[in-house]
Design a protein around this motif. Structure first.
Motif, PDB file in Angstrom:
ATOM      1  N   SER A   1     -71.380 -15.800 -41.558  1.00  0.00           N
ATOM      2  CA  SER A   1     -70.103 -15.914 -42.277  1.00  0.00           C
ATOM      3  C   SER A   1     -69.330 -14.605 -42.202  1.00  0.00           C
ATOM      4  O   SER A   1     -68.107 -14.602 -42.016  1.00  0.00           O
ATOM      5  CB  SER A   1     -70.345 -16.281 -43.744  1.00  0.00           C
ATOM      6  OG  SER A   1     -70.776 -17.611 -43.867  1.00  0.00           O
ATOM      7  N   LEU A   2     -70.034 -13.495 -42.353  1.00  0.00           N
ATOM      8  CA  LEU A   2     -69.380 -12.183 -42.270  1.00  0.00           C
ATOM      9  C   LEU A   2     -68.715 -12.008 -40.914  1.00  0.00           C
ATOM     10  O   LEU A   2     -67.565 -11.558 -40.824  1.00  0.00           O
ATOM     11  CB  LEU A   2     -70.416 -11.081 -42.501  1.00  0.00           C
ATOM     12  CG  LEU A   2     -69.904  -9.646 -42.379  1.00  0.00           C
ATOM     13  CD1 LEU A   2     -68.947  -9.308 -43.521  1.00  0.00           C
ATOM     14  CD2 LEU A   2     -71.067  -8.656 -42.357  1.00  0.00           C
ATOM     15  N   CYS A   3     -69.425 -12.363 -39.836  1.00  0.00           N
ATOM     16  CA  CYS A   3     -68.859 -12.270 -38.491  1.00  0.00           C
ATOM     17  C   CYS A   3     -67.637 -13.170 -38.353  1.00  0.00           C
ATOM     18  O   CYS A   3     -66.629 -12.796 -37.728  1.00  0.00           O
ATOM     19  CB  CYS A   3     -69.901 -12.641 -37.448  1.00  0.00           C
ATOM     20  SG  CYS A   3     -71.218 -11.418 -37.269  1.00  0.00           S
ATOM     21  N   SER A   4     -67.707 -14.342 -38.963  1.00  0.00           N
ATOM     22  CA  SER A   4     -66.603 -15.298 -38.884  1.00  0.00           C
ATOM     23  C   SER A   4     -65.366 -14.791 -39.622  1.00  0.00           C
ATOM     24  O   SER A   4     -64.257 -14.807 -39.088  1.00  0.00           O
ATOM     25  CB  SER A   4     -67.051 -16.644 -39.461  1.00  0.00           C
ATOM     26  OG  SER A   4     -65.998 -17.567 -39.463  1.00  0.00           O
ATOM     27  N   ILE A   5     -65.571 -14.301 -40.856  1.00  0.00           N
ATOM     28  CA  ILE A   5     -64.407 -13.892 -41.646  1.00  0.00           C
ATOM     29  C   ILE A   5     -63.827 -12.559 -41.153  1.00  0.00           C
ATOM     30  O   ILE A   5     -62.674 -12.251 -41.427  1.00  0.00           O
ATOM     31  CB  ILE A   5     -64.730 -13.808 -43.156  1.00  0.00           C
ATOM     32  CG1 ILE A   5     -65.754 -12.716 -43.461  1.00  0.00           C
ATOM     33  CG2 ILE A   5     -65.199 -15.149 -43.688  1.00  0.00           C
ATOM     34  CD1 ILE A   5     -66.102 -12.587 -44.930  1.00  0.00           C
ATOM     35  N   CYS A   6     -64.627 -11.792 -40.392  1.00  0.00           N
ATOM     36  CA  CYS A   6     -64.151 -10.503 -39.861  1.00  0.00           C
ATOM     37  C   CYS A   6     -63.854 -10.567 -38.366  1.00  0.00           C
ATOM     38  O   CYS A   6     -63.725  -9.525 -37.711  1.00  0.00           O
ATOM     39  CB  CYS A   6     -65.192  -9.406 -40.123  1.00  0.00           C
ATOM     40  SG  CYS A   6     -65.483  -9.036 -41.853  1.00  0.00           S
ATOM     41  N   LYS A   7     -63.735 -11.759 -37.805  1.00  0.00           N
ATOM     42  CA  LYS A   7     -63.666 -11.864 -36.341  1.00  0.00           C
ATOM     43  C   LYS A   7     -62.415 -11.210 -35.751  1.00  0.00           C
ATOM     44  O   LYS A   7     -62.380 -10.903 -34.560  1.00  0.00           O
ATOM     45  CB  LYS A   7     -63.788 -13.317 -35.895  1.00  0.00           C
ATOM     46  CG  LYS A   7     -62.658 -14.228 -36.298  1.00  0.00           C
ATOM     47  CD  LYS A   7     -62.966 -15.641 -35.825  1.00  0.00           C
ATOM     48  CE  LYS A   7     -61.875 -16.616 -36.284  1.00  0.00           C
ATOM     49  NZ  LYS A   7     -62.202 -17.990 -35.879  1.00  0.00           N
ATOM     50  N   SER A   8     -61.402 -10.948 -36.580  1.00  0.00           N
ATOM     51  CA  SER A   8     -60.216 -10.249 -36.078  1.00  0.00           C
ATOM     52  C   SER A   8     -60.557  -8.830 -35.605  1.00  0.00           C
ATOM     53  O   SER A   8     -59.815  -8.224 -34.833  1.00  0.00           O
ATOM     54  CB  SER A   8     -59.142 -10.168 -37.168  1.00  0.00           C
ATOM     55  OG  SER A   8     -59.615  -9.419 -38.285  1.00  0.00           O
ATOM     56  N   LEU A   9     -61.700  -8.307 -36.076  1.00  0.00           N
ATOM     57  CA  LEU A   9     -62.106  -6.940 -35.707  1.00  0.00           C
ATOM     58  C   LEU A   9     -62.741  -6.872 -34.326  1.00  0.00           C
ATOM     59  O   LEU A   9     -62.919  -5.792 -33.779  1.00  0.00           O
ATOM     60  CB  LEU A   9     -63.115  -6.395 -36.728  1.00  0.00           C
ATOM     61  CG  LEU A   9     -62.693  -6.313 -38.193  1.00  0.00           C
ATOM     62  CD1 LEU A   9     -63.846  -5.779 -39.032  1.00  0.00           C
ATOM     63  CD2 LEU A   9     -61.468  -5.424 -38.352  1.00  0.00           C
ATOM     64  N   PHE A  10     -63.114  -8.035 -33.770  1.00  0.00           N
ATOM     65  CA  PHE A  10     -63.962  -8.011 -32.576  1.00  0.00           C
ATOM     66  C   PHE A  10     -63.227  -8.505 -31.341  1.00  0.00           C
ATOM     67  O   PHE A  10     -62.561  -9.524 -31.370  1.00  0.00           O
ATOM     68  CB  PHE A  10     -65.212  -8.873 -32.784  1.00  0.00           C
ATOM     69  CG  PHE A  10     -65.897  -8.617 -34.092  1.00  0.00           C
ATOM     70  CD1 PHE A  10     -66.260  -7.325 -34.450  1.00  0.00           C
ATOM     71  CD2 PHE A  10     -66.153  -9.636 -34.977  1.00  0.00           C
ATOM     72  CE1 PHE A  10     -66.863  -7.075 -35.655  1.00  0.00           C
ATOM     73  CE2 PHE A  10     -66.759  -9.402 -36.188  1.00  0.00           C
ATOM     74  CZ  PHE A  10     -67.113  -8.111 -36.534  1.00  0.00           C
ATOM     75  N   ASP A  11     -63.412  -7.773 -30.270  1.00  0.00           N
ATOM     76  CA  ASP A  11     -62.936  -8.215 -28.966  1.00  0.00           C
ATOM     77  C   ASP A  11     -63.956  -7.724 -27.950  1.00  0.00           C
ATOM     78  O   ASP A  11     -63.724  -6.775 -27.214  1.00  0.00           O
ATOM     79  CB  ASP A  11     -61.544  -7.636 -28.683  1.00  0.00           C
ATOM     80  CG  ASP A  11     -61.032  -8.036 -27.316  1.00  0.00           C
ATOM     81  OD1 ASP A  11     -61.513  -9.055 -26.789  1.00  0.00           O
ATOM     82  OD2 ASP A  11     -60.177  -7.318 -26.768  1.00  0.00           O
ATOM     83  N   ASP A  12     -65.118  -8.349 -27.980  1.00  0.00           N
ATOM     84  CA  ASP A  12     -66.131  -7.935 -27.010  1.00  0.00           C
ATOM     85  C   ASP A  12     -67.027  -9.108 -26.676  1.00  0.00           C
ATOM     86  O   ASP A  12     -67.194 -10.044 -27.454  1.00  0.00           O
ATOM     87  CB  ASP A  12     -66.846  -6.667 -27.496  1.00  0.00           C
ATOM     88  CG  ASP A  12     -68.227  -6.822 -28.085  1.00  0.00           C
ATOM     89  OD1 ASP A  12     -68.943  -7.724 -27.674  1.00  0.00           O
ATOM     90  OD2 ASP A  12     -68.585  -6.000 -28.945  1.00  0.00           O
ATOM     91  N   SER A  13     -67.572  -9.073 -25.487  1.00  0.00           N
ATOM     92  CA  SER A  13     -68.273 -10.236 -24.935  1.00  0.00           C
ATOM     93  C   SER A  13     -69.573 -10.555 -25.661  1.00  0.00           C
ATOM     94  O   SER A  13     -70.088 -11.661 -25.539  1.00  0.00           O
ATOM     95  CB  SER A  13     -68.571  -9.985 -23.447  1.00  0.00           C
ATOM     96  OG  SER A  13     -69.355  -8.806 -23.301  1.00  0.00           O
ATOM     97  N   ARG A  14     -70.119  -9.616 -26.411  1.00  0.00           N
ATOM     98  CA  ARG A  14     -71.404  -9.848 -27.088  1.00  0.00           C
ATOM     99  C   ARG A  14     -71.253 -10.677 -28.358  1.00  0.00           C
ATOM    100  O   ARG A  14     -72.216 -11.282 -28.818  1.00  0.00           O
ATOM    101  CB  ARG A  14     -72.045  -8.503 -27.461  1.00  0.00           C
ATOM    102  CG  ARG A  14     -72.410  -7.633 -26.302  1.00  0.00           C
ATOM    103  CD  ARG A  14     -73.628  -8.138 -25.565  1.00  0.00           C
ATOM    104  NE  ARG A  14     -74.825  -8.090 -26.388  1.00  0.00           N
ATOM    105  CZ  ARG A  14     -75.888  -8.857 -26.208  1.00  0.00           C
ATOM    106  NH1 ARG A  14     -75.899  -9.756 -25.241  1.00  0.00           N
ATOM    107  NH2 ARG A  14     -76.947  -8.745 -26.987  1.00  0.00           N
ATOM    108  N   PHE A  15     -70.059 -10.688 -28.944  1.00  0.00           N
ATOM    109  CA  PHE A  15     -69.864 -11.283 -30.265  1.00  0.00           C
ATOM    110  C   PHE A  15     -70.269 -12.758 -30.303  1.00  0.00           C
ATOM    111  O   PHE A  15     -71.071 -13.174 -31.132  1.00  0.00           O
ATOM    112  CB  PHE A  15     -68.405 -11.113 -30.695  1.00  0.00           C
ATOM    113  CG  PHE A  15     -68.050 -11.844 -31.960  1.00  0.00           C
ATOM    114  CD1 PHE A  15     -68.637 -11.488 -33.167  1.00  0.00           C
ATOM    115  CD2 PHE A  15     -67.139 -12.885 -31.940  1.00  0.00           C
ATOM    116  CE1 PHE A  15     -68.307 -12.156 -34.335  1.00  0.00           C
ATOM    117  CE2 PHE A  15     -66.804 -13.565 -33.095  1.00  0.00           C
ATOM    118  CZ  PHE A  15     -67.388 -13.187 -34.293  1.00  0.00           C
TER     119      PHE A  15
END
Length: 503
Positions: free
Chosen positions: A275-289
């Motif tokens: 859930s944390l990854c989902s709600i913060c996904k605007s922070l991520f731009d990388d292939s591992r996510f």
């Protein structure tokens, strides 16, 4: 640089008597005694180890006042030398944090507390300090060149001794001395190829305190220290580290007994991290996510059947059904144990730790998004998911199961977000509103969860070939569902009418 501890590599600032300052990045791994023997036999580190016998005495008041403030004080004897170390962190057992260390040589086993800063940290507790527990280890130490990095590897085997109790200790600490932190993870994977290793999340001090307390069981989530001026990226990393630590502690508890609460909390910790990854996904731009999120979903699903059976056992109305479910539970928990001990699960913990602490998302994404305040990030998350729950749940009674499931997921994310960012709303009025909001959310979630149990029970029973067992249909009766729908609708109204603490 963002600082991490717990499951994520920790960065400590060490201050000695001469005020030398040094940054230290560590990764801790746990392994079995037989695994340690295998590692010593194969010795992949390129040179013979230096061997030391160490004894550490940990001091605190009888009320554990230092521990409660995130402090630990020890005197470690190695050969004829004794070094006193005071460590100060955020006081968060489950978070990632910067910690400071003050070290000085001492002549005996009595703490020397004449440094005014140390006296200030101890807040008058110095005279009340007493030895609480000891750690005895045989340390094998190597200096390893890994790529462009220099890493100190320490394999500690021994025991923690507290009063009349003792517990074995077997762990590896990888400490970066120079170069890239990625070397720690490369070495961790090499070690895991020789013998199974698990991400270590307990300090030696924490092991001692746990030994003094009651037998560790299920570990619930705890608030992670955050401040309003903290960046969104740092807040994410701290909370993520707390989720990893909660998972590993419950995974360890499951290794001792097939405890339903420990399994539930292990699953909760994975859901919280997803859930944390989902709600913060605007922070991520990388292939591992995306890959890591899918792996977390896989691991949570591996615990799902056992959890569903535990829920059904709690609601079973006949001996026949209860007995058959207990048999199915044994099989499900055996499958859980196999999954948790798999290379895939162990690798996931190392991969997730690496990604959280030094992943490409830290350099490849929008720096403005990373550097926005944690409170600004929280505000956007709360508004988005509040609208989803408010709008999606406006007609729960007539909605289909799939729609209610979507509302349940959105409610879960909103509740987790409210818990994640709670420390940012610690004024008296905000804290009161936060408590009322969480209470309203909990009421809604409980009813939506029960409705979901009823919706999934038929398929679950069919999978277990228990559909025709006496009492099976009681698990999803229309009467229960009708009452729950009314209760859920009322809970939704209460939720919508509860004042939002962030506005």
């Amino acid at each position: 640089m963002t600082h991490h501890a717990g499951g994520v590599p920790s960065i400590a600032v060490k201050r000695g008597g001469a005020e030398d300052i040094m940054q230290e990045t560590e990764l801790k791994l746990e392994l079995s005694q037989s695994g340690a023997r295998s590692l010593l036999k194969k010795n992949p580190f390129g040179s013979p180890p230096t061997i030391l016998q160490q004894r550490s005495i940990y001091f605190d008041t009888t009320g554990w006042d230092l521990s409660k403030r995130g402090l630990s004080l020890r005197i470690r004897q190695s050969g004829n030398e004794r070094v006193q170390t005071l460590k100060a962190g955020d006081g968060a057992a489950a978070g990632s944090f910067t910690r400071e260390e003050w070290e000085r040589p001492v002549a005996g086993d009595t703490p020397i507390l004449d440094d005014p800063r140390i006296r200030d940290l101890l807040a008058g507790d110095g005279p009340k300090l007493t030895p609480l527990f000891e750690v005895h280890v045989k340390r094998h130490r190597w200096n390893v060149i890994e790529g462009d990095a220099t890493v100190e590897v320490a394999l500690d085997t021994g025991k923690v001794v507290a009063a009349d109790r003792e517990a074995p200790l077997c762990e590896i600490e990888l400490e970066k001395k120079a170069g890239s932190s990625r070397a720690l993870f490369a070495l961790a994977r090499k070690v895991d190829l020789i013998t199974p290793t698990h991400l270590g999340v307990l300090s030696k001090a924490e092991r001692g305190y746990r030994l003094l307390g009651s037998a560790p069981g299920a570990v619930k989530s705890a608030a992670t220290p955050l401040t309003s001026d903290m960046s969104a990226a740092t807040a994410f990393a701290r909370i993520a580290a707390a989720c990893l630590k909660q998972f590993r502690l419950n995974e360890t508890a499951l290794g001792w007994s097939r405890d339903a609460d420990a399994l539930h909390q292990a699953r909760v910790s994975l859901r919280r991290l997803r859930s944390l990854c989902s709600i913060c996904k605007s922070l991520f731009d990388d292939s591992r996510f995306d890959h890591l999120r899918e792996e977390l979903k896989w691991l949570a699903s591996e615990l799902g059947e056992a959890r569903n059976i535990d829920v059904m056992i709690g609601r079973a109305s006949s001996e026949a059904l209860s007995s058959r479910l207990q048999d199915a539970r044994d099989d499900a928990y055996a499958a859980v144990e196999a999954s948790l001990s798999s290379v895939r699960a162990r690798s996931l913990m190392i991969d997730a730790t690496e990604w959280i602490s030094i992943g490409d998302w830290r350099t490849q994404s929008d720096e403005k998004l990373h550097e926005q305040s944690s409170r600004n990030l929280a505000l956007g998350v709360f508004d988005k998911f509040w609208k989803k729950v408010a709008k999606g749940g406006s007609d729960l009674i007539d909605a289909d199961d799939e729609t209610r499931h979507k509302v349940r997921i959105a409610a879960k994310k909103l509740r987790y977000a409210a818990e994640f960012f709670e420390p940012l709303y610690n004024g008296n009025a905000e804290a009161k509103r936060h408590r009322r909001f969480i209470k309203a959310m909990k009421g809604l979630q409980d009813h939506l969860g029960s409705l979901n149990d009823i919706a999934t029970a038929p398929d679950m029973l069919a999978t277990l070939e228990l559909s025709d067992v006496a009492g099976a249909k009681d698990l999803f009766s229309a009467e229960d569902k009708s009452k729950l729908l009314k209760d859920a609708a009322e809970a939704h109204d209460a939720f919508v009418n509860t004042r939002r603490f962030w506005r």
